[in-house]
Design an enzyme around this catalytic site. Sequence first.
Site: not given
Length: 342
Positions: A64-65, A109, A158, A217
């Site tokens: 997302k980031t 975020d 999320t 990640r």
Amino acid sequence: MKRKDTPKEENSLDLVRSLRPRKFSEMIGRVKEIKNLGIMLEAAEKRGEALDHILFYGPPGLGKTTLANVVSNELEVEMHVTSGPAIERQGDLVSILTNISKRGILFIDEIHRLHRSIEEILYSAMEDKVIDIIIGKGPSARTLRLDLEDFSLIGATTRIGLLSSPLRSRFGASFRLDYYSSEELATMVMHAAKSLQVRIDQSGAREIAKRSRGTARTAIQHLKRVRDYVQVLNKQGITKSIVEKVLEMHEIDNLGLDYIDRRILDLIVKDFEGGPVGLSTISAALSEEVETIADVYEPYLIQAGFLKRTPRGRMATQKAFKHMGYSRRKAVSQAKLFCRHS
Ligand code: ADP
């Protein structure tokens, strides 16, 4: 591109940033999202307008980031980075919004964690590019209207379900980010290994990918742990057997489940005879936050077919019983034995 982050973020994110793709062409997978975003970006540029507001949602570590960064790089516009819990007062958000330059991006975020009273400021900011500030109290209170530059909000969450519908409806496009395939993760691992200057063969990359719960990640974190090992032991490079050894040392099993994943399954399978068990019970038994279980652990366990969500709680599937080394009947009798002796 100019960026505005706090100095703390700048330091801790340095290495992560060096591994982050900067352009769409450097991203692995996400073909559908890149295609749709590409059209939105090109159209906005042609019209000379700010990009429409965008929402990215899905479990942590899925890009997302990264996508928000790539969008601002592609548009070559300034991006302000913040997060829902970091904005404590209305004044914080007002000051961020009034500082955004023309066609700039505000990235929030964990946007679901914005306080409702703060969130309300966003409604008029997103829709009409204005904010109304109330000055004073009681009968003498006045409303001051501030005009904002044409800007875009990119939100990441999320927990889409926790977003209020007025906020959700103000995003021009929402993108749900799914787990990556093993092939995509293996390619990411190969690329990241190059940036980290460590040699890895295809089977090593595939083994890391297989144990990464579909999450970019996690794959990069696993790669870093294996890199530590090969550097300390002066090995030539990363191979499948080294990956197996190191990840086992870190209690990551052959399907990528970690210690907490297995504790969740063990609890439901053994202590609750397969369930159903409520999320709060799981959280209390494991001393983990409900949010952590709901955001980080449960989505993958459900998607991988270990857990089922039912109206009465979470239930372990046959696959979970098998993975934890129990047949259903054996598990039930063991649980009864456990109850009798405790
Ligand atoms: P999120 O914001 O969803 O938690 P991030 O954007 O921080 O996830 O991604 C986590 C890590 O995974 C980053 O270091 C990023 O470099 C990497 N990553 C995620 N998606 C991709 C992708 N499509 N291609 C390459 N790297 C990716």
